[in-house]
Design an enzyme around this catalytic site. Structure first.
Site, PDB file in Angstrom:
ATOM      1  N   ASP A  22      23.665  -2.474 -49.249  1.00 40.41           N
ATOM      2  CA  ASP A  22      22.894  -3.046 -48.137  1.00 40.41           C
ATOM      3  C   ASP A  22      23.797  -3.784 -47.156  1.00 40.41           C
ATOM      4  OD1 ASP A  22      23.579  -5.047 -49.789  1.00 40.41           O
ATOM      5  OD2 ASP A  22      21.602  -5.949 -49.950  1.00 40.41           O
ATOM      6  N   ASP A  78      24.902  -7.555 -42.925  1.00 41.37           N
ATOM      7  CA  ASP A  78      24.285  -7.644 -44.262  1.00 41.37           C
ATOM      8  C   ASP A  78      22.781  -7.810 -44.166  1.00 41.37           C
ATOM      9  OD1 ASP A  78      26.366  -7.383 -45.894  1.00 41.37           O
ATOM     10  OD2 ASP A  78      26.712  -9.508 -46.232  1.00 41.37           O
ATOM     11  N   LYS A  80      18.581 -20.099 -56.453  1.00 41.98           N
ATOM     12  CA  LYS A  80      19.053 -18.933 -55.704  1.00 41.98           C
ATOM     13  C   LYS A  80      19.202 -17.677 -56.574  1.00 41.98           C
ATOM     14  CE  LYS A  80      22.695 -16.991 -52.951  1.00 41.98           C
ATOM     15  NZ  LYS A  80      23.912 -17.110 -52.203  1.00 41.98           N
TER      16      LYS A  80
END
Lengths: 1221, 397
Positions: A1141, A913, A982
């Site tokens: 991704d 990742d 976050k």
């Protein structure tokens, strides 16, 4: 009575006049006939009323007539009158004089007094009226007869042309048409129509466009179903009306020309040319192609053709272009060529340049297309013979257009009740099918009639498929309707699109296209199969292109209004036709029929949405019958053989079902246009990457599937992502309310009920989703299958089959593994372990070594999970991604237990990742040192965590503010954590605004139980500001670039264009955000209005263009990075797939993939991406005469001020362990 | 329905007030001239438009002026206030607790207090609050002033509730108001002017509140006495006799409440203030249309017998849906609508409600709709009485 009789007579006449086969038109045609009597009523049953009103009058007449009857010698028989028909009408007229004489005789007979006079008068009046009626009827009959014939001769506006046509028609009966044509072509267009044809602005223009679109679609449709006469008729009618003629465009005439050319009807072709000239157009390539093609078919003499070609040259059109830029099917092309050859025997059509000889020259792809190095790429692991038989299977699936899949739902015990319900359902379906066919035939007749009246209708589209197929499609739709119904609009759209797909598949089956495809595919397989060798080394796409000519022109998609209108018409047929007995339990046929579908409205605030809703009794019946099959469209199921390689924007993936290279909202055409306009080599990178992604063979992980199914058929397990069956839904309290319950109590009950219903509905939709996925998995178990890919408008790739693919949830991903295995090799097992730890989410901040050590530490738990997943210690269930973790545990257990792990053949995909991939691209673009370090672009011993970084920075700011005495800052002490910031940091790349960011933070703060809730609003407000400030501090370059992109987009949109750019890999991108264009479809059960934001004729939506550009641009970069990585991995023989991704490969190949991934990232960002963008935008939007405008000048300034970049050294990425991990 | 204003025939009153604008002196004279008792103009000296800015409300917070430019009407005419008090006071036994929405300068508040009522003033504009509070002090403390917008009580977005929107529960608890059962009398009377913006939205919100017994209606049959736009008011009171105005909203309100038109007043008697307490210039507000329009002082009293065995807060949304659905195709026949409303046999229902097959939607009176609903609700032998589904309605208003 005779008045009454006449009425009937007229009615009888009406019947006689009708062409057999369209009785349904009567109601509509009744009106003008009624008008004769001078009584026009708007009531529902006017005839009935007329008759009743006339009654008194008629009674009197009857008495009088009875007395007169005996006197009358020759009485016109009632019977003949009733059956009067067109042929007899003149006769009836000629019988007039004797009857007048009769009147004299009657008077002579001594019927004296007022009565006699009155009778006489009455009769005379009536006779007069009768005469009038007959004349009118005759006229009408003639009219009707004329109407029955389709118009062939054009009605021309220009007197000169009309005279010329008449003259030719009358005086030269031989074959003057060729001469006519040459004369016509020579003539310059009558009127310069260029200026006035500019579309009017505003809504009127839009409506006009809609009508044009519909008319053009109708004409093309007619030609498609081989009804050029009908198309010609409508064109003549529309051309004849001066007002509507303005709405006609050259493509419309060309469509009809094309139709006649195919038929070889020269006379009609010339007629169209007359109209074309009359409308002031000059013929273009398509028109000439049609004329020549027609002459080719008719074997005309050379001189005519020569003159035609000469004229064409004079018009500035190249002969060569006829063969290169006009899309014609093979047969047409042969006819065209034969005509040209007659005139110029030596002519040979230009050969299209061999596609395989053209090579992409982009610096990024130099290695891929380098001819000096032999290309290597992953082959399929299957032998040629096997692959061939797989192709046959897939072909038969696609020819059948649907796949029936057994459901994994637990089978009901076959009680009498269930069997009874199934039988009832079966009976109903048979009846419905027959009824539907009947009604569809009637609808078709209706539409045909509309077309005969000169209106563009749906008729050609209803001819595309047989009634049986339409009926089948409708019943399938009915079957899949959710209990709460579906909006009419989306239903209509779905239906329309399905019809289009079926039609395309059918067309492909007509010629010998399927056989040609098979031949070519078998040849192509020799490259892919494991046991064959091809001498030349080529990529699969190149090989496919080398194997034959480019494919025939593809079917153009229908315009959205046509799709929706067609779908709506069919949905209406469904609603009207499908009925069931009111009480299913009663078996008598006398039972009243009730409709199965209802059209109701749903009210959203002040909007109404029309919904088609199935009757609850029908849903009940379906539930009782519990049939265990479901039907999917062929394109919704993964393929059983390697997909066709992508060779153009519209050919690739499925064998027959049409698939677009770039998926887009229905009704947007700009993406396709851009793709078609760009040189083919520019797309090679994308085409090859998508082909290769689709060529990865998959199989189902059977052990995981077994476990999931076990849970699924029992009670589900929402915690693990296995939705529970409806039986687990919360039940509202059953007890009835006490009599005197307070309203408040009742309101409480209502809320509870609503909650239960909501939960149940959510559960149902989750359950259905999982049911589809698991059923497909079960269907494909023990099989190898392929997931063809395409991309969105920014180049991000997606698998085409929607229900079962590797893009979904944790559960969906765990069900899939590579069909091809690879030995683990020396480090494979370690990568498996690291991957497992990554999946648990436990050691995110630790080094790879630490993660590996942790895996060894918990090896016992891992083995326990693998062996006794549901009975053991269930370690896997605590992981972030439990099902994938479980699958990984099983893989590790197998590898460990194999004698030598290095030789263990693993099918398991291991992921790597990107950490906050969007920010990685931004940091690289802006060369932000601090930012780059925080998103792991810089080598480091431990993985960096950008969220913690931002949280720390926010904390610094907070402390400063707190010291300064800001109250919120003081309140927030100790509450700023990674978790709070976050989501905002993650989404800031994708353009989250302060408003959205505040909502996110507010949510987090509310979750904190000890945070003083009264400060939530103020604190979230404060925090989001600080998060943005911190990002500004850390990613200074990023913010500048974001700002530059957004401002450029705003200025571009202000000049009236949508933002466009080209990705580093060469994919042209355009943002499909425009102001909504409203499309209205009137009539029927409900007028449908839908807005289309992709309509390029509308102004761009400035806000969306502006907000969308930065994230879309970054997405186009990350997709480029993914494709580059993919292509280079293939070059090295790796198996590679991706979820945006997140890159997947075999455990043994992870190090290679990691290296490629980093190298390609560096190479991508070594390009002057922003400067290239700036140059492209300047050229695209600030060139030409527009420069003088103030807005354009401002845009130019903005575009030229490319943000400065920082000092980060990009090469460092190559050594960063945690860049992708 | 036209209730004469106590003492003065309403025509007379209106002519007395119309055109008077806010020029107090003029109005005073006009009133004298029309021979309206002089005491009606009492208190004039207490109020002068110039008073407001000079009271020194201080600077309004910057965020306030930035985000809201909406302007409000206020009762500034003492004579109007007097009339209203007389109407409101009504019978002797009526409740004497008034909840005034956006009193603004507090003219009516003062009149009510002087009459001896207990008043709760919910003012959404902070600038007026100090003035109102001082009013309470001067007149003996029977006044509670709360910074709150009555029409934004109990917001449905479940987000943060920040002033001026409040939850009714908090508000009423703080004020110590006890809930009265539905069958009992009226717990309090609400007085105010409907917001000119979002009038329909507010009307729908109130309807949902009544039928579901939530928000203020948790506390019993709260009586609303509100100035409503004339057009809107006519719609509320429409029935088959004026089918053009007749709509779902009319039926629902008439079923729920007794609607009385108490008084009509031209727009010009109200003063318009921008959000931060500035009097707006008459030029910009007095567009022609507005001048001709009137405001109707309307009393909406929830019916004691609104809820029955078959129409309850549990199923009211089905009733709502039925009406919306019916009025979507308002010229269609009832029987056609019944087919898409309920699986219950349509002919049976027609027979039971004694309606003819040809009955159109616009021919049905509100009570007919209620009876129709109840008939379907209590029909026997059907597992499913409605085709309606909660999913279809999204009640965020």
């Amino acid at each position: 009575m005779s008045a009454l009789r006449w009425g009937r007579g007229a009615a009888g006449l009406r019947w006689a006049l009708w062409p057999a086969g369209c009785p349904c038109l009567l109601a509509e045609e009744g009106a003008p006939l009624r008008g004769i009597w001078g009584r026009r009523r708007s009531s529902a049953s006017p005839c009935e009323q007329d008759r009743r009103k006339d009654w008194g009058h008629a009674e009197l007449l009857e008495v009088l007539e009875a007395r007169a009857r005996q006197l009358r010698a020759d009485h016109v028989s009632e019977v003949t009158e009733k059956r009067v028909d067109v042929a007899r009408l003149p006769e009836a007229g000629s019988s007039q004089p004797p009857r007048k004489a009769q009147a004299g005789v009657e008077a002579a007979l001594e019927l004296s007094g007022r009565w006699a006079r009155k009778l006489d008068k009455e009769k005379r009046v009536m006779q007069k009226r009768k005469q009038q009626l007959e004349v009118k009827l005759r006229q009408r009959a003639e009219q009707r007869a004329r109407k029955q014939q389709l118009h062939v001769e054009p009605r021309l506006q220009s007197r000169q042309l009309a005279a010329r046509l008449q003259q030719w028609l009358l005086h030269s009966p031989g074959s003057p048409w060729a001469e006519q044509l040459t004369w016509l072509l020579r003539e310059a267009p009558r009127r310069p129509r260029g200026e006035e044809r500019r579309p009017a602005d505003g809504t009127a223009g839009a409506r006009c466009d809609g009508q044009r679109q519909r008319l053009l679609a109708f004409l093309q449709g007619c030609v498609l179903v081989d009804q050029p006469a009908l198309a010609h008729h409508v064109l003549v009618v529309q051309h004849g009306r001066a007002r509507q003629q303005r709405g006609l465009t050259l493509p419309m005439y060309n469509a009809v020309l094309h139709g006649w050319a195919r038929k070889g009807s020269f006379k009609e072709l010339v007629y169209v040319f007359f109209m074309l000239k009359d409308a002031g157009f000059s013929p273009d390539l398509l028109s000439y192609a049609a004329a020549l093609q027609c002459m080719g078919r008719l074997d005309q003499n050379a001189s005519t053709i020569q003159r035609c070609l000469k004229q064409m040259a004079q018009d500035g059109l190249q002969l060569q272009e006829l063969f290169t830029s006009v899309a014609l099917c093979k047969e047409d092309q042969v006819a065209l060529l034969s005509a040209v050859r007659k005139a110029e025997p030596t002519f040979s059509p230009p050969q299209p340049p061999l596609p395989s000889s053209q090579v992409n020259t982009s610096p990024l792809l130099r290695d891929i297309y380098d001819k000096d190095q032999p290309a290597s790429y992953p082959r399929q692991h299957l032998p040629l013979k096997m692959l061939k038989s797989l192709f046959q299977e897939q072909l038969s699936v696609e020819m059948a257009t649907t796949v029936t899949v057994a459901s994994v739902e637990k089978a009901p015990s076959l009680t009498k009740e269930v069997l009874q319900a199934r039988k009832t359902l079966q009976g109903l379906r048979i009846r419905w099918e027959a009824d539907l066919c009947q009604v569809l035939r009637e609808t078709k007749a209706n539409e045909a009639h509309a077309a005969r009246e000169g209106r563009p209708s749906l008729f050609p589209y209803l001819c595309l498929l047989s009634e049986g197929e339409f009926a089948g499609l409708l019943l399938q739709t009915l079957q899949a309707l959710p209990p709460q119904g579906e909006s009419l609009l989306s239903l209509a759209q779905q239906l329309g699109l399905r019809i289009f797909n079926r039609h395309v598949v059918q067309r492909k089956q007509l010629g010998d296209e399927v056989r040609a495809l098979e031949r070519r595919y078998f040849e192509y397989l020799r490259l892919l199969a494991s046991d064959s060798r091809v001498v030349v080394s080529r990529l699969p796409r190149q090989h496919w292109e080398a194997l034959g000519a480019p494919e025939v022109p593809h079917e153009q998609p229908w315009p959205l209004p046509v799709v929706v209108q067609l779908g709506k018409q069919l949905a209406e047929v469904l609603v009207q036709t499908v009925k069931m007995p009111g009480r299913l339990a009663e078996r008598q046929d006398s039972c009243k029929l009730i409709p199965v579908l209802y059209h109701v409205y749903s009210f959203r605030s002040f909007r109404q949405i029309g919904i088609l809703k199935p009757h609850p009794a029908f849903m009940q019946l379906l539930a009782t019958a519990a049939e265990r099959t479901m039907t999917f469209e062929a394109a919704e199921v993964p393929m059983l053989c390697p997909p066709l390689p992508w060779t153009s924007p519209h050919s690739g993936a499925f064998l027959l079902s049409p698939t677009k290279l770039m998926r887009s909202m229905e009704g947007t055409t700009q993406h396709q246009r851009l793709l078609e306009a760009c040189p083919p080599t520019q797309l090679h990178g994308a085409l090859d990457a998508l082909t290769q992604l689709g060529n990865c063979a998959w199989r189902v992980n059977g052990r995981v599937l077994d476990l999931v199914l076990k849970l699924f058929t029992e009670k589900g397990c929402p915690r693990l992502g296995v939705p529970a069956p409806p039986s687990e839904a919360p039940r509202p309290p059953q007890s009835r309310l006490p009599r005197g319950a307070s309203p408040e109590h009742k309101a409480e009950l209502r809320r509870e009920l609503a909650r239960c219903l909501k939960v149940a509905r959510e559960m149902h939709s989750l359950r259905t989703d999982a049911l589809y996925r698991l059923s497909l998995a079960q269907h494909l178990r023990h099989r190898v299958f392929w997931l063809p890919h395409n991309m969105d408008f920014r180049g991000r790739t997606y698998p085409c089959p929607p229900h079962f693919n590797h893009l979904g949830s944790d559960l969906a991903r765990s069900l899939l593994e590579f069909a091809q295995g690879r030995p683990l090799g020396p480090h494979g097992l370690d990568w498996l372990k690291v991957h497992l730890v990554n999946l648990t989410g436990l050691k995110k901040r630790e080094s790879l070594q630490a993660r590996l050590a942790f895996a060894d530490e918990v090896m016992k738990d891992i083995l326990d999970s693998a062996d006794r997943p549901l009975m053991g210690r269930k370690w896997w269930m605590e992981a972030d991604e439990p099902w994938q973790a479980l699958a990984c545990c099983m893989e590790i257990a197998q590898a460990v237990r194999a004698g030598d792990p290095a030789t263990h053949v693993s099918h398991f995909p291991v992921h790597q990742d990107g950490s906050c991939n969007g920010l990685q691209h931004y940091a690289a673009l802006g060369r932000d040192s601090v930012g780059a370090a925080s998103v792991n672009l810089v080598p480091s011993d431990l993985p960096q965590d950008v969220y913690s970084g931002v949280a720390t920075q926010v904390e610094v700011f907070r402390r400063q503010d707190a010291e300064r005495g800001v109250q919120v800052a003081q309140v927030l002490e100790g509450f700023i954590s990674r978790k709070v910031v976050k989501q905002t940091v993650m989404t800031v790349v994708y353009g989250v605004t302060r408003y959205g960011g505040r909502l996110q933070i507010e949510k987090r703060l509310r979750e904190l139980s000890d945070f003083p809730q009264e400060f939530v609003w103020e604190a979230s407000h404060y925090l989001v500001r600080q998060v943005f400030n911190s990002l500004q501090e850390m990613f200074s370059g990023t913010r500048a670039i974001q700002h530059w992109l957004a401002e450029s987009a705003r200025l571009i949109a202000r000049t009236g264009s949508a933002v466009e750019w080209v990705t580093p890999l060469g994919i042209p991108v355009i943002q499909p955000y425009h102001q909504d264009a409203k499309v209205l479809i009137n009539g029927g059960i409900q007028s449908l209005t839908f807005s289309n934001s992709g309509d390029t004729s509308q102004k761009p939506n400035i806000l969306k263009q502006k907000n969308g550009f930065p994230p879309n641009f970054i997405h186009s970069l990350d997709s480029s990075h993914m494709m580059l990585t993919a292509l280079h991995c293939y070059r090295k023989g790796l198996t590679f797939v991706s979820v945006h991704d997140c890159f997947w490969t075999h455990a043994a190949d992870v190090p290679v993939m990691n290296q490629v991934c980093r190298e390609q990232f560096v190479r991508l960002h070594s390009q002057p991406i922003l400067h290239d963008l700036s140059r492209f935008l300047v050229e695209r939007f600030c060139s030409g005469p527009r420069v003088k405008k103030v807005r354009v000048a401002r845009l130019l300034d903005m575009l030229l001020s490319v943000p400065k970049t920082g000092a980060f050294n990009l090469e460092q990425v190559k050594h960063s362990t945690y860049f992708f991990s | 329905m036209w209730v004469p204003v106590a003492g003065v025939p309403w025509r007379l009153t209106l002519s007395a007030f119309s055109g008077a604008g806010r020029f107090c002196v003029l109005r005073y004279q006009a009133a004298r001239w029309k021979d309206v008792p002089a005491r009606n103009s009492r208190g004039l000296s207490d109020f002068h438009p110039q008073l407001l800015p000079s009271q020194g409300f201080g600077e309004s917070p910057s965020w306030l002026s930035k985000c809201r430019l909406e302007s409000r009407h206020y009762i500034t005419d003492p004579r109007l206030a007097e009339t209203m008090v007389r109407i409101l006071w009504g019978k002797e036994d009526a409740c004497k607790l008034f909840l005034e929405c956006n009193p603004g300068p507090g003219i009516l508040t003062q009149a009510l207090l002087e009459r001896g009522a207990r008043v709760i003033a919910l003012e959404s504009d902070r600038t007026f609050i100090p003035h109102l509070e001082s009013l309470g002090k001067n007149l003996g403390g029977k006044l509670d002033v709360v910074h709150c917008d009555f029409f934004k009580l109990d917001p449905r977005n479940h987000g943060v509730v920040k002033p001026p929107s409040l939850t009714s529960q908090v508000l009423f608890q703080n004020l110590g108001i006890e809930a009265l059962p539905w069958s009992k009398g009226i717990p309090l009377k609400v007085v105010g002017i409907f917001p000119t913006k979002n009038e329909r939205k507010t009307l729908w919100k109130l309807l949902h509140d009544i039928y579901s017994c939530t928000s203020i209606y948790r506390y019993g049959r709260v009586e609303l006495n509100l100035f409503i736009n004339e057009k809107e008011c006519k719609k509320l009171m429409a029935n088959p006799q004026n089918p053009h105005l007749y709509q779902a909203l009319s039926v629902l309100w008439q079923v729920a409440c007794e609607i009385e038109l108490l008084h009509m007043e031209p727009w010009s008697s109200f003063d318009l203030y921008t959000q931060n307490g500035q009097l707006e210039k008459p030029k910009c507000r007095e567009s022609l249309g507005e001048i001709q329009q009137k405001l109707c002082f309307t009393r909406l009293t929830p019916r004691r017998n609104l809820f029955t065995e078959n129409l309850t807060p549990v199923n009211y949304d089905v009733f709502f849906h039925m009406l919306k659905q019916c009025f979507m195709k308002r010229n269609a026949k009832l029987i056609d609508h019944l087919h898409s409303l309920s699986p219950v046999d349509a002919m049976d229902i027609l027979k039971q409600t004694r309606k003819k097959e040809k009955t159109k939607i616009t021919n049905m009176y509100p009570r007919d709709f209620k009876r129709l609903f109840e008939t379907i609700e209590c029909s026997k032998g059907y597992t499913c009485k409605w085709l309606y589904d909660d999913f279809m309605e999204d009640i965020v208003i």
